[in-house]
Design a protein around this motif. Structure first.
Motif, PDB file in Angstrom:
ATOM      1  N   THR A 125      16.859 -22.392 -32.343  1.00  0.00           N
ATOM      2  CA  THR A 125      18.101 -21.661 -32.637  1.00  0.00           C
ATOM      3  C   THR A 125      18.573 -20.840 -31.445  1.00  0.00           C
ATOM      4  O   THR A 125      19.768 -20.852 -31.097  1.00  0.00           O
ATOM      5  CB  THR A 125      17.913 -20.760 -33.867  1.00  0.00           C
ATOM      6  OG1 THR A 125      16.753 -19.935 -33.673  1.00  0.00           O
ATOM      7  CG2 THR A 125      17.700 -21.592 -35.126  1.00  0.00           C
ATOM      8  N   GLY A 126      17.645 -20.123 -30.805  1.00  0.00           N
ATOM      9  CA  GLY A 126      18.012 -19.306 -29.657  1.00  0.00           C
ATOM     10  C   GLY A 126      18.493 -20.132 -28.483  1.00  0.00           C
ATOM     11  O   GLY A 126      19.503 -19.799 -27.834  1.00  0.00           O
ATOM     12  N   LEU A 127      17.807 -21.235 -28.207  1.00  0.00           N
ATOM     13  CA  LEU A 127      18.177 -22.057 -27.055  1.00  0.00           C
ATOM     14  C   LEU A 127      19.465 -22.831 -27.288  1.00  0.00           C
ATOM     15  O   LEU A 127      20.275 -22.997 -26.365  1.00  0.00           O
ATOM     16  CB  LEU A 127      17.038 -23.012 -26.693  1.00  0.00           C
ATOM     17  CG  LEU A 127      15.854 -22.360 -25.962  1.00  0.00           C
ATOM     18  CD1 LEU A 127      14.741 -23.359 -25.737  1.00  0.00           C
ATOM     19  CD2 LEU A 127      16.310 -21.761 -24.628  1.00  0.00           C
ATOM     20  N   ASN A 128      19.696 -23.319 -28.496  1.00  0.00           N
ATOM     21  CA  ASN A 128      20.953 -24.037 -28.743  1.00  0.00           C
ATOM     22  C   ASN A 128      22.162 -23.147 -28.495  1.00  0.00           C
ATOM     23  O   ASN A 128      23.151 -23.565 -27.879  1.00  0.00           O
ATOM     24  CB  ASN A 128      20.970 -24.598 -30.178  1.00  0.00           C
ATOM     25  CG  ASN A 128      20.348 -25.971 -30.260  1.00  0.00           C
ATOM     26  OD1 ASN A 128      20.555 -26.815 -29.410  1.00  0.00           O
ATOM     27  ND2 ASN A 128      19.550 -26.192 -31.297  1.00  0.00           N
ATOM     28  N   ALA A 129      22.085 -21.895 -28.960  1.00  0.00           N
ATOM     29  CA  ALA A 129      23.192 -20.964 -28.744  1.00  0.00           C
ATOM     30  C   ALA A 129      23.368 -20.670 -27.252  1.00  0.00           C
ATOM     31  O   ALA A 129      24.494 -20.644 -26.730  1.00  0.00           O
ATOM     32  CB  ALA A 129      22.933 -19.671 -29.521  1.00  0.00           C
ATOM     33  N   ALA A 130      22.248 -20.456 -26.545  1.00  0.00           N
ATOM     34  CA  ALA A 130      22.328 -20.140 -25.118  1.00  0.00           C
ATOM     35  C   ALA A 130      22.823 -21.337 -24.299  1.00  0.00           C
ATOM     36  O   ALA A 130      23.573 -21.171 -23.330  1.00  0.00           O
ATOM     37  CB  ALA A 130      20.950 -19.694 -24.617  1.00  0.00           C
ATOM     38  N   ILE A 131      22.419 -22.553 -24.694  1.00  0.00           N
ATOM     39  CA  ILE A 131      22.857 -23.749 -23.969  1.00  0.00           C
ATOM     40  C   ILE A 131      24.353 -23.962 -24.148  1.00  0.00           C
ATOM     41  O   ILE A 131      25.071 -24.324 -23.198  1.00  0.00           O
ATOM     42  CB  ILE A 131      22.054 -24.992 -24.445  1.00  0.00           C
ATOM     43  CG1 ILE A 131      20.599 -24.885 -23.969  1.00  0.00           C
ATOM     44  CG2 ILE A 131      22.684 -26.279 -23.912  1.00  0.00           C
ATOM     45  CD1 ILE A 131      19.667 -25.894 -24.603  1.00  0.00           C
ATOM     46  N   GLU A 132      24.860 -23.735 -25.354  1.00  0.00           N
ATOM     47  CA  GLU A 132      26.307 -23.846 -25.573  1.00  0.00           C
ATOM     48  C   GLU A 132      27.071 -22.909 -24.637  1.00  0.00           C
ATOM     49  O   GLU A 132      28.071 -23.300 -24.024  1.00  0.00           O
ATOM     50  CB  GLU A 132      26.644 -23.525 -27.027  1.00  0.00           C
ATOM     51  CG  GLU A 132      26.390 -24.673 -27.997  1.00  0.00           C
ATOM     52  CD  GLU A 132      26.890 -24.380 -29.399  1.00  0.00           C
ATOM     53  OE1 GLU A 132      27.434 -25.300 -30.036  1.00  0.00           O
ATOM     54  OE2 GLU A 132      26.733 -23.221 -29.847  1.00  0.00           O
ATOM     55  N   GLN A 133      26.594 -21.680 -24.517  1.00  0.00           N
ATOM     56  CA  GLN A 133      27.245 -20.713 -23.632  1.00  0.00           C
ATOM     57  C   GLN A 133      27.173 -21.174 -22.173  1.00  0.00           C
ATOM     58  O   GLN A 133      28.155 -21.063 -21.425  1.00  0.00           O
ATOM     59  CB  GLN A 133      26.595 -19.346 -23.791  1.00  0.00           C
ATOM     60  CG  GLN A 133      26.817 -18.710 -25.157  1.00  0.00           C
ATOM     61  CD  GLN A 133      26.043 -17.411 -25.314  1.00  0.00           C
ATOM     62  OE1 GLN A 133      25.420 -16.919 -24.371  1.00  0.00           O
ATOM     63  NE2 GLN A 133      26.066 -16.844 -26.515  1.00  0.00           N
ATOM     64  N   LYS A 134      26.015 -21.701 -21.781  1.00  0.00           N
ATOM     65  CA  LYS A 134      25.831 -22.172 -20.410  1.00  0.00           C
ATOM     66  C   LYS A 134      26.762 -23.345 -20.094  1.00  0.00           C
ATOM     67  O   LYS A 134      27.417 -23.380 -19.030  1.00  0.00           O
ATOM     68  CB  LYS A 134      24.371 -22.597 -20.213  1.00  0.00           C
ATOM     69  CG  LYS A 134      24.038 -23.216 -18.861  1.00  0.00           C
ATOM     70  CD  LYS A 134      24.035 -22.188 -17.752  1.00  0.00           C
ATOM     71  CE  LYS A 134      23.492 -22.777 -16.455  1.00  0.00           C
ATOM     72  NZ  LYS A 134      23.548 -21.807 -15.340  1.00  0.00           N
TER      73      LYS A 134
END
Length: 641
Positions: free
Chosen positions: A486-495
């Motif tokens: 969950t944390g990485l999916n949100a951060a990857i979208e932002q990236k």
């Protein structure tokens, strides 16, 4: 009826563990339910808390000897946490005999062999079960055991002749040829288990087994064969691999056996849910003992992913005269749900344990002599189990790493990771930005292709985009937190948005990869399916999600998909049955009991060309390799009995 002792202290301890995130709310609720339907001591309700909690972690039962000898290892709690709970439920039985006496005297517990009143709990020897798991284990053990004891008459001269043809151009890389032996042994009974790691040729072998079955069948055209796997992706890969292998074999065997036509008659491989006839809003299937499957041979791939309840349903629906072939890697992660059926069924496959009759038959039917090192008397199921031991795909550093992890050799695994080979990379002291950079590099090619001059109305272009996405995947050990899905999916979208590779307009946007989280028979998408969001060529303002099924592309309107989640990162569990050219495995700072050898091994073996390990601290790898996942089960004992 109220318990005979005040249990407020027990509930307070249970609630404290629940609030600390160490216990599911369901576990406490289940114990309270047991206390509400009959006379119950705090010790009984403590056992129910543990039983429910272990079920949520994949165990099918509570082993009383483990509860007595090492409760902290059993639960994963600290000594202080366990003592708080134990003190609240005191006095606790001191040994297995005392626990058995307490449980057998409870009106909510049925002892195997006694008159049943459909009690919710079952005590079988020194194992406490929820009734449905005891029923499932009993069914699996009884069905598999009976099939393993059936020996079919085989014309060994004819089988030997056909196997020599089917394996004529086979580049033999080992002695004996276990693939050839597996085909002969499978023909000898009503159940066969073929296990082995990636690249050992499980589907290569089963394709030749199918050709052998066609060749020796009195009516090859009438042979009813079904192919199945736990997920849609695994089913598609199975069918694709078998079709390719049979097409190649067709040229070898010539006109004597029309393999292409026979293969086409098999139909598509299906998910187990689809095969059994899953129905909405019920756990029951259309096919069962009273309405069995219409098959002569059933081949199930990725059997390590098949949980206990599904295996019981499958065996219940399989006709008595049909042959069952299970394929899978016994060392992979088991299913998220309760049970580790394949691991239980072939736990001693490495040793062989073949008796004199099996060894004589294998030599006569295949021409291959099983070495004396594999002789023994391991029981009837071992005689129908073959482990493939030579990997033709994993001979390089990825394979060496997988072997080292599987063997529990930390120093050897670390040496491979630090060896400097381009196929293996270790980011040892990673920060989250390292993961995000990997994701940007890995996903840039499919996004560039997606935003190029293509049209989703062109299946060839849509297929190319999907295949490009499948070239890289980020795998996580856990779901939550900075290092979780969950944390990485949100951060990857932002990236990716900051890099102008995606343009988000709410939840749905072009390029969003999604994973289906629940079977939906209306749209024909299933749990674990991965799709990519693209513009609808017919309606520019609408979005569709495209799925690759074998060689075919199909799409569903995004608005019709209710149960999906973003899938730049996915758990290792959900990646089973898949393969990616480059796989990046992210381990968290602390994963607890979830972080184990089988998880690391499964993550590594998803990579075909490049593997990257990402850890916030190097010690977490040693911690994971040093911990083995062992699920409590009575299946092995039941099979032995």
């Amino acid at each position: 009826m109220k318990p005979d002792t005040d249990v407020n202290a027990l509930w307070a301890a249970v609630d404290a563990l629940t609030e600390a995130g160490e216990l599911r709310r369901l576990s406490g609720a289940f114990a309270r339910f047991i206390g509400s339907v009959g006379h119950a001591t705090p010790a009984l309700m403590l056992a129910c808390v543990l039983l429910s909690e272990l079920e949520g972690r994949g165990h099918s039962c509570l082993m009383l000897d483990e509860l007595v000898d090492d409760p902290c290892t059993l639960t994963g709690w600290s000594e202080e946490q366990w003592q708080a709970l134990a003190a609240a439920a005191a006095p606790l039985p001191k040994n297995v005999k005392a626990w058995s006496a307490l449980l057998s005297g409870a009106e909510q517990v049925w002892q195997a062999g006694d008159l049943s009143f459909d009690q919710p709990l079952v005590l079988d020897g020194a194992r406490l079960y929820l009734r449905r798991y005891w029923r499932d284990e009993t069914l699996v053990a009884g069905s598999i055991g009976a099939r393993a004891r059936e020996v079919r008459a085989v014309d060994t001269d004819k089988v030997r002749e056909k196997l020599d043809i089917l394996f004529a151009s086979h580049r033999k890389a080992e002695t004996p040829d276990w693939q050839k032996i597996a085909c002969a042994i499978a023909l000898h009974g009503s159940v066969a288990i073929i296990t082995g790691g990636p690249g050992t040729g499980k589907t290569y072998t089963v394709a030749r087994l199918l050709a052998l079955l066609f060749a020796v069948a009195p009516d090859a055209g009438g042979l009813r064969i079904a192919l199945a796997a736990p997920t849609g992706k695994a089913a598609a890969r199975l069918k694709q691999s078998i079709d390719k292998a049979l097409s190649e074999l067709a040229d070898k065997v010539g006109g004597e056996l029309p393999l292409r036509e026979l293969a086409a008659r098999m139909g598509a491989a299906r998910t187990l849910h689809s095969l059994l006839g899953a129905r909405p809003d019920t756990r029951a299937f259309a096919h069962h003992q009273g309405n069995p499957l219409d098959v002569d041979v059933l081949i199930v791939d990725e059997a390590s992913m098949v949980h206990l309840e599904m295996m019981a349903s499958l065996l219940d629906a399989l006709p008595a005269g049909a042959m069952l072939v299970l394929l899978g890697d016994k060392d992979q992660l088991a299913s998220v749900e309760a049970g580790a059926v394949l691991g239980d069924l072939c736990q001693n496959a490495q040793a062989g344990g073949y008796d004199a009759a099996t060894m004589a038959y294998a030599l006569e039917a295949s021409g291959e002599a099983i070495p004396a090192d594999f002789a023994g008397a391991a029981g009837s199921l071992a005689q129908q189990t073959v482990m493939l031991r030579h990997s033709r795909r994993f001979g390089g550093p990825i394979g060496q790493l997988a072997l080292a992890v599987n063997a529990g050799e930390v120093a050897r695994a670390e040496a491979v990771l630090r060896g400097g080979d381009d196929a293996v990379r270790w980011i040892e002291h990673a920060q989250q930005h390292h993961v995000l950079q990997l994701a940007e590099e890995g996903y840039r090619p499919y996004l560039a292709l997606l935003h190029g001059s293509g049209d989703a109305g062109d299946d060839g272009w849509a297929k190319a985009v999907l295949q490009s996405f499948e070239a890289f995947r980020l795998l996580c050990a856990v779901r939550d937190g900075e290092w979780g899905v969950t944390g990485l999916n949100a951060a990857i979208e932002q990236k990716l948005e900051a890099a102008r590779l995606i343009r988000r307009r709410g939840e749905w946007y072009v390029g969003r990869p999604v994973m289906v989280t629940r079977n939906d028979y209306g749209t024909r998408v299933f749990n674990g399916d991965i799709g990519l969001t693209m513009a609808d060529p017919a309606r520019p303002d609408s979005l569709r999600v495209y799925f690759l099924e074998g060689e075919e592309v199909r799409s569903v309107l995004a608005t019709r998909l209710r149960h999906v989640e973003t899938a730049y990162a996915m758990t290792v569990h959900k990646s089973q049955g898949s393969e990616f050219a480059h796989t990046a495995l992210v381990l968290p700072k602390s994963g607890g009991s979830m972080l184990a050898r089988e998880l690391v091994y499964t993550g590594i073996t998803r990579a075909s060309k490049v593997f990257t390990l990402v850890t916030p601290a190097s010690a977490v790898l040693a911690e994971a390799i040093g911990r083995r996942t062992r699920r409590a089960s009575g299946l092995r004992d039941m099979l032995g009995a």
